[in-house]
Design an enzyme around this catalytic site. Structure first.
Site, PDB file in Angstrom:
ATOM      1  N   ASP A  66      37.192   9.579-104.145  1.00 53.23           N
ATOM      2  CA  ASP A  66      38.058  11.821-104.454  1.00 53.23           C
ATOM      3  C   ASP A  66      38.424  11.580-105.995  1.00 53.23           C
ATOM      4  OD1 ASP A  66      36.178  12.487-101.778  1.00 53.23           O
ATOM      5  OD2 ASP A  66      37.434  11.349-101.151  1.00 53.23           O
ATOM      6  N   ASP A  97      28.807  13.143-101.148  1.00 53.76           N
ATOM      7  CA  ASP A  97      30.210  14.456-101.640  1.00 53.76           C
ATOM      8  C   ASP A  97      30.289  14.064-103.053  1.00 53.76           C
ATOM      9  OD1 ASP A  97      29.967  13.687 -99.293  1.00 53.76           O
ATOM     10  OD2 ASP A  97      32.553  14.353 -98.892  1.00 53.76           O
TER      11      ASP A  97
HETATM   12  N1  GLY Z   1      35.029  15.216 -99.121  1.00 57.08           N
HETATM   13  C1  GLY Z   1      34.865  14.912 -97.655  1.00 57.08           C
HETATM   14  C2  GLY Z   1      34.586  16.799 -96.835  1.00 57.08           C
HETATM   15  O1  GLY Z   1      33.779  17.406 -97.834  1.00 57.08           O
HETATM   16  O2  GLY Z   1      35.139  16.809 -96.030  1.00 57.08           O
END
Ligand code: GLY
Length: 378
Positions: free
Chosen positions: A99, A160
């Site tokens: 992230d 993601d």
């Molecule tokens: N990237 C984590 C979510 O979308 O909750």
């Protein structure tokens, strides 16, 4: 992409409402790192235990979009304040994971793009190097999370991550070193093969053997169950692949984004409001407004990347969802800090349908894209 006169008016009126509300909200929230609201008041994740939370860059992203829109110093200063708070995360290995893109693209990299600040550049490059270091050579994927307690995440990748790849594309662009982009493209190719199903829907989590690189299994993750279709995951894939196309000009990424988009559009309910999982039980009405806002951003980019009828179909789908949000899910009262309501983090969580900061972020980004004034973050 061409907007009708009526739609252009709607865009500018909505941006006016955003601007008016956010000035008041920002004045009273400038030292916070918000994730959600409690009784209409932003929480604050700036404390030591929460500063590494994956969504902590989005308030910065809102500030940079509003600075781009208005030139008001309040937003630049508030964004810089948050960016400096995130330095604690850069100095803490457990807080760094895939992230990094979500945390530093809307903060340090946005700052560097706008101001050319050298500290911001350094932050972005450090975050990109750490992200590149998560690449698993055998499986050609970027590892998603660190281990939590007993859980072994060495072979885990998630859809993601497509949204974090632009940090690597940016690093190659500014350094002239192709390694970052090569890693991003290797991951995107693996994701296209292993996450995107034949019908255009996407898995959330894919586990690979971290030593051989073989695909082992998939998980339902934040969606309903294995084989289901978590809507935010679909929107991360839709938007993420078109972003890989924009950075590389490789048509295969555009085609993959379009496949996901066609699946997504075929499942948009008449209301334009998006469920948590397209395959959730029929008697479950939980929504996730973030999926609508994120997918809209991706569809607008697809509309810009295509022509004629295709371009119009993507734009119309985005407008349908954004108008549904604006009319039925946005809170325009200046007494409440949040804009977008009825967001859901995960299907199996105890709580559903609350405000989440990236719902606001992507809604604002989508409006900025439609107005042609967007600061390109990804
Ligand atoms: N990237 C984590 C979510 O979308 O909750």
């Amino acid at each position: 992409m061409t907007l009708s006169e009526k739609d252009s008016l709607w865009v500018s009126e909505t941006l006016d409402k955003i601007q008016k509300k956010m000035k008041v909200v920002t004045e009273r929230s400038r030292d916070k790192v918000p994730y959600t609201t409690v009784d209409g008041v932003f929480d604050d994740r700036s404390g030591k235990d929460q500063i590494a939370w994956w969504t902590n860059g989005f308030w910065g992203g809102i500030m940079w979009q509003l600075y781009t829109l208005t030139g008001d110093e309040l937003y630049r200063q508030t964004a810089r304040n948050l960016e400096e708070k995130l330095d604690a995360v850069l100095m803490s290995a457990p807080g760094l994971d895939h992230d990094n893109g979500f945390k530093w693209l809307p903060t340090a990299v946005a700052d560097y793009r706008v101001t050319g600040d050298t500290d911001s550049y350094n932050r972005g490059i450090l975050a990109a190097n750490n992200l590149a270091g998560r690449f698993n050579l055998a499986g050609r994927f970027i590892r998603a999370w660190n281990d939590w307690g007993e859980d072994d995440h060495r072979g885990w990748a998630i859809i993601d991550c497509m949204m974090n790849l632009p940090l690597l594309y940016w690093a190659s662009e500014v350094t002239g070193d192709p390694r970052f982009s090569q890693i991003a493209q290797a991951h995107a190719d693996t994701a296209a093969r292993n996450f995107v199903r034949g019908d255009g829907s996407c898995n959330h989590i894919v586990e690979f053997d971290p030593f051989s690189g073989e695909m082992v299994r998939t998980y339902g993750g934040q969606g309903c169950e294995v084989g289901s279709s978590w809507t935010r995951g679909q929107s991360w894939g839709l938007y993420g692949f078109v972003l890989s196309y924009l950075h590389t000009k490789e048509k295969k990424y555009l085609d993959t984004s379009r496949r996901i988009a066609h699946y997504f559009m075929a499942n948009i309910p008449e209301s334009g409001l998006i469920p948590v999982d397209f395959r959730q039980p029929l008697d479950c009405e939980w929504e996730d407004s973030t999926a609508a806002a994120i997918a809209s951003c991706g569809l607008i980019e697809l509309s810009k990347a295509t022509e004629g009828r295709d371009s119009k179909v993507y734009l119309d789908a985005a407008l349908k969802m954004l108008k549904a949000l604006e009319q039925r899910r946005c809170n325009w009262s200046e007494d409440a800090d949040q804009i977008v309501e009825k967001c859901t983090a995960a299907y199996h969580d105890a709580e559903h349908e609350f405000s989440i900061i990236y719902g606001d972020y992507y809604f604002i980004e989508a409006l900025m894209k439609l107005s042609g004034k967007e600061l390109f973050i990804w």
